[in-house]
Design a protein around this motif. Structure first.
Motif, PDB file in Angstrom:
ATOM      1  N   PRO A  18       0.811  -1.235   0.000  1.00 54.71           N
ATOM      2  CA  PRO A  18       0.000   0.000   0.000  1.00 54.71           C
ATOM      3  C   PRO A  18       0.834   1.270   0.000  1.00 54.71           C
ATOM      4  O   PRO A  18       0.441   2.265  -0.608  1.00 54.71           O
ATOM      5  CB  PRO A  18      -0.835  -0.124   1.284  1.00 54.71           C
ATOM      6  CG  PRO A  18      -0.112  -1.091   2.136  1.00 54.71           C
ATOM      7  CD  PRO A  18       0.551  -2.054   1.199  1.00 54.71           C
ATOM      8  N   GLY A  67      -0.249   2.956  -3.131  1.00 50.61           N
ATOM      9  CA  GLY A  67      -1.392   3.752  -2.690  1.00 50.61           C
ATOM     10  C   GLY A  67      -1.539   5.086  -3.387  1.00 50.61           C
ATOM     11  O   GLY A  67      -2.637   5.474  -3.813  1.00 50.61           O
ATOM     12  N   LEU A  79      -9.763   1.167  -1.116  1.00 49.00           N
ATOM     13  CA  LEU A  79     -10.058   0.533   0.169  1.00 49.00           C
ATOM     14  C   LEU A  79      -9.034  -0.529   0.533  1.00 49.00           C
ATOM     15  O   LEU A  79      -8.652  -0.651   1.703  1.00 49.00           O
ATOM     16  CB  LEU A  79     -11.461  -0.079   0.124  1.00 49.00           C
ATOM     17  CG  LEU A  79     -11.905  -0.826   1.389  1.00 49.00           C
ATOM     18  CD1 LEU A  79     -11.938   0.119   2.590  1.00 49.00           C
ATOM     19  CD2 LEU A  79     -13.266  -1.478   1.167  1.00 49.00           C
ATOM     20  N   THR A  93      -5.893  -0.692   0.118  1.00 51.41           N
ATOM     21  CA  THR A  93      -4.649  -0.181   0.696  1.00 51.41           C
ATOM     22  C   THR A  93      -4.804   0.074   2.195  1.00 51.41           C
ATOM     23  O   THR A  93      -3.900  -0.219   2.977  1.00 51.41           O
ATOM     24  CB  THR A  93      -4.199   1.100  -0.017  1.00 51.41           C
ATOM     25  OG1 THR A  93      -5.221   2.107   0.117  1.00 51.41           O
ATOM     26  CG2 THR A  93      -3.951   0.848  -1.495  1.00 51.41           C
ATOM     27  N   TRP A  94      -5.963   0.613   2.592  1.00 47.35           N
ATOM     28  CA  TRP A  94      -6.203   0.872   4.016  1.00 47.35           C
ATOM     29  C   TRP A  94      -6.393  -0.426   4.785  1.00 47.35           C
ATOM     30  O   TRP A  94      -5.932  -0.558   5.925  1.00 47.35           O
ATOM     31  CB  TRP A  94      -7.400   1.793   4.190  1.00 47.35           C
ATOM     32  CG  TRP A  94      -7.184   3.130   3.552  1.00 47.35           C
ATOM     33  CD1 TRP A  94      -7.743   3.618   2.409  1.00 47.35           C
ATOM     34  CD2 TRP A  94      -6.294   4.156   4.030  1.00 47.35           C
ATOM     35  NE1 TRP A  94      -7.270   4.867   2.130  1.00 47.35           N
ATOM     36  CE2 TRP A  94      -6.391   5.240   3.113  1.00 47.35           C
ATOM     37  CE3 TRP A  94      -5.448   4.276   5.126  1.00 47.35           C
ATOM     38  CZ2 TRP A  94      -5.657   6.410   3.265  1.00 47.35           C
ATOM     39  CZ3 TRP A  94      -4.712   5.439   5.284  1.00 47.35           C
ATOM     40  CH2 TRP A  94      -4.821   6.490   4.363  1.00 47.35           C
ATOM     41  N   TRP A 112      -5.332   5.616  -3.300  1.00 53.99           N
ATOM     42  CA  TRP A 112      -5.658   5.034  -2.003  1.00 53.99           C
ATOM     43  C   TRP A 112      -7.033   4.363  -1.957  1.00 53.99           C
ATOM     44  O   TRP A 112      -7.931   4.774  -1.244  1.00 53.99           O
ATOM     45  CB  TRP A 112      -5.561   6.100  -0.908  1.00 53.99           C
ATOM     46  CG  TRP A 112      -4.176   6.631  -0.760  1.00 53.99           C
ATOM     47  CD1 TRP A 112      -3.699   7.807  -1.245  1.00 53.99           C
ATOM     48  CD2 TRP A 112      -3.065   5.987  -0.118  1.00 53.99           C
ATOM     49  NE1 TRP A 112      -2.354   7.933  -0.955  1.00 53.99           N
ATOM     50  CE2 TRP A 112      -1.941   6.847  -0.259  1.00 53.99           C
ATOM     51  CE3 TRP A 112      -2.908   4.775   0.561  1.00 53.99           C
ATOM     52  CZ2 TRP A 112      -0.697   6.515   0.255  1.00 53.99           C
ATOM     53  CZ3 TRP A 112      -1.659   4.449   1.072  1.00 53.99           C
ATOM     54  CH2 TRP A 112      -0.570   5.320   0.916  1.00 53.99           C
ATOM     55  N   SER A 130      -5.039  -3.243   4.001  1.00 52.99           N
ATOM     56  CA  SER A 130      -3.708  -3.836   4.084  1.00 52.99           C
ATOM     57  C   SER A 130      -2.896  -3.218   5.210  1.00 52.99           C
ATOM     58  O   SER A 130      -2.266  -3.928   6.008  1.00 52.99           O
ATOM     59  CB  SER A 130      -2.990  -3.667   2.744  1.00 52.99           C
ATOM     60  OG  SER A 130      -1.698  -4.241   2.788  1.00 52.99           O
ATOM     61  N   LEU A 131      -2.926  -1.890   5.301  1.00 51.32           N
ATOM     62  CA  LEU A 131      -2.197  -1.214   6.384  1.00 51.32           C
ATOM     63  C   LEU A 131      -2.761  -1.595   7.749  1.00 51.32           C
ATOM     64  O   LEU A 131      -2.009  -1.777   8.719  1.00 51.32           O
ATOM     65  CB  LEU A 131      -2.258   0.300   6.182  1.00 51.32           C
ATOM     66  CG  LEU A 131      -1.410   0.864   5.032  1.00 51.32           C
ATOM     67  CD1 LEU A 131      -1.723   2.340   4.816  1.00 51.32           C
ATOM     68  CD2 LEU A 131       0.075   0.671   5.308  1.00 51.32           C
ATOM     69  N   ALA A 132      -4.071  -1.726   7.829  1.00 51.12           N
ATOM     70  CA  ALA A 132      -4.688  -2.094   9.106  1.00 51.12           C
ATOM     71  C   ALA A 132      -4.307  -3.500   9.526  1.00 51.12           C
ATOM     72  O   ALA A 132      -4.291  -3.826  10.725  1.00 51.12           O
ATOM     73  CB  ALA A 132      -6.214  -1.977   8.996  1.00 51.12           C
TER      74      ALA A 132
END
Length: 466
Positions: free
Chosen positions: A228, A232, A239, A241-242, A237, A244-246
């Motif tokens: 991401p 990203g 959904l 990518t977020w 960016w 994945s980061l979470a």
């Protein structure tokens, strides 16, 4: 970049003339690091010929580094278990085949995929080098061979940029950037042929089992963070990518939990929590990760800034790194004596000198009326001094302060952190560079340099004795 998994036990065989094997071993250290950096000066050209965007260019660099980092310790343990010569030859063969595939890649996606395979080959190859040196040499000969190993491995980063620029400028057979990878093919074939004859087989009597699940979990955690960050911005960016980061935090927690459970059961985890309970190891891991991130990000920023921002050709961009490489080599051959006398203060000073070189480079990039190779090279000489003062003695300094029974494992873990940092640096600083400006990216590099100095200041100030 400067070391790999150290063998925990003596070798089963020892060559009668280990110096005959050393050139092949040093080549095995040089090529994987060379290919981590040789592509930097070719990124603009690759982007034009393969119609690759910034994200694809970053993945071309970081995909290799992540694959390399995530499997480095596993590669070392495979050598201990099945024979270091065998794994060195397999790794060199895989690296050579993947290099040929990179040189023939028809699309950016194919190039990224082949770069990942190239990184896996490098991870099988590189750990066997230091382990074979440790097993094949004794006393003063071992120290001399290790010094050559450190200088060769460190020099490969700067030489990669120079050689890459030269090959692009020569445009061999009209192949543009492809000879940067194809050059590995004859070299790799020669290394395999000579390695079969001159490199002795060694292995550890009690080799640790490979922590496959640990390697997979570590790779997943890094990928969840890296993808991401790299994609990203260009994908605006979405959904995924977020999400994945979470997922990075739970993936990391799962990794450390499984490592702890495996160690409690008497297994051999990739990253034992007991190692991180040692203050020196924990702080060194942070310091080396920070500095490797700085190196990966700074070299990526320099290559892109000079070519895309100031119209340098690949040859000029590579030549700008020439004095840096020479300075690095000259300092790296002397810094061991300084560390023996002044201890960790050498590493702290080196990180700050590197930061001074960043400031000087940013100044000439911003204010020089006619930026040319000479003007660009002057601050990079300062960078070379700081680079050698930190990189050459870093892992040896740390290992000398750890209990002997943890030094081998720590060497592999710290090497993995170094390779991981190189990959993260290219992605993180590459994203900053393409989203903002060279000055902002260089400012981030300066923050990393100062943070590295602070991290090393928290280590024991005693000399390493090496």
């Amino acid at each position: 970049m400067t070391t790999a998994t150290l063998p925990a036990a003596t070798a089963t065989t020892r060559p009668a003339a280990p110096w005959r094997a050393l050139p092949i071993l040093l080549l095995g250290a040089f090529l994987p690091i060379l290919d981590a950096f040789i592509v930097n000066v070719a990124l603009p050209t690759i982007g034009r010929t393969l119609n690759a965007g910034p994200a694809a260019l970053e993945l071309t660099v970081s995909g290799y580094g992540v694959a390399y980092a995530c499997t480095l310790v596993a590669g070392g343990r495979l050598g201990d278990r099945f024979g270091r010569k065998r794994m060195l030859l397999i790794g060199m063969s895989a690296f050579t085949v993947a290099s040929a595939a990179c040189g023939l890649a028809p699309t950016a996606g194919a190039l990224i995929a082949f770069r990942i395979l190239q990184g896996l080959g490098a991870a099988l190859l590189f750990p066997q080098v230091l382990a074979s040196i440790q097993a094949g040499f004794e006393g003063a000969d071992r120290q001399k061979a290790l010094g050559l190993f450190g200088s060769m491995a460190g020099l490969a980063g700067a030489v990669g940029q120079i050689l890459g620029g030269a090959l692009l400028a020569w445009d061999v057979a009209g192949l543009s950037w492809r000879p940067l990878f194809l050059i590995n093919v004859p070299v790799g074939i020669a290394a395999v042929v000579l390695g079969r004859r001159f490199v002795p087989e060694t292995r550890a009597p009690r080799a640790a089992r490979v922590d496959l699940w640990g390697a997979l979990l570590l790779a997943a955690t890094i990928a969840l963070l890296l993808l991401p960050i790299t994609l990203g911005r260009t994908e605006e960016w979405p959904l995924w990518t977020w999400l994945s980061l979470a997922a990075v935090v739970p993936a990391a927690v799962t990794f450390f939990w499984t490592q702890g459970r495996q160690e409690r059961r008497g297994g051999n985890p990739l990253l034992p929590p007991s190692l991180l309970s040692l203050r020196l190891a924990r702080r060194a891991l942070l310091a080396i990760l920070l500095f490797a991130t700085l190196i990966g990000g700074f070299l990526f920023t320099v290559a892109v800034t000079l070519q895309m921002g100031h119209g340098f050709g690949p040859m000029a961009a590579g030549l700008a790194m020439g004095p840096c490489a020479i300075t690095f080599l000259w300092i790296s051959l002397r810094v061991g004596r300084w560390v023996s006398r002044y201890g960790v203060r050498v590493l702290i000073t080196g990180a700050l000198v590197f930061g001074l070189g960043i400031v000087a480079f940013a100044a000439v990039v911003q204010y020089a009326d006619h930026l040319n190779v000479v003007v660009a090279a002057i601050p990079l000489v300062v960078v070379g001094v700081g680079w050698a003062m930190v990189l050459s003695p870093a892992i040896g300094f740390v290992l000398s302060g750890l209990p002997a029974d943890r030094a081998g494992l720590a060497g592999g873990v710290l090497s993995t952190a170094m390779q991981m940092g190189l990959a993260l640096g290219a992605s993180l600083l590459g994203s900053v560079l393409f989203a903002t400006s060279s000055l902002v990216a260089l400012g981030c590099c300066l923050v990393l340099a100062v943070s590295t100095a602070i991290a090393y200041a928290r280590l024991s100030p005693r000399p390493a004795g090496s």
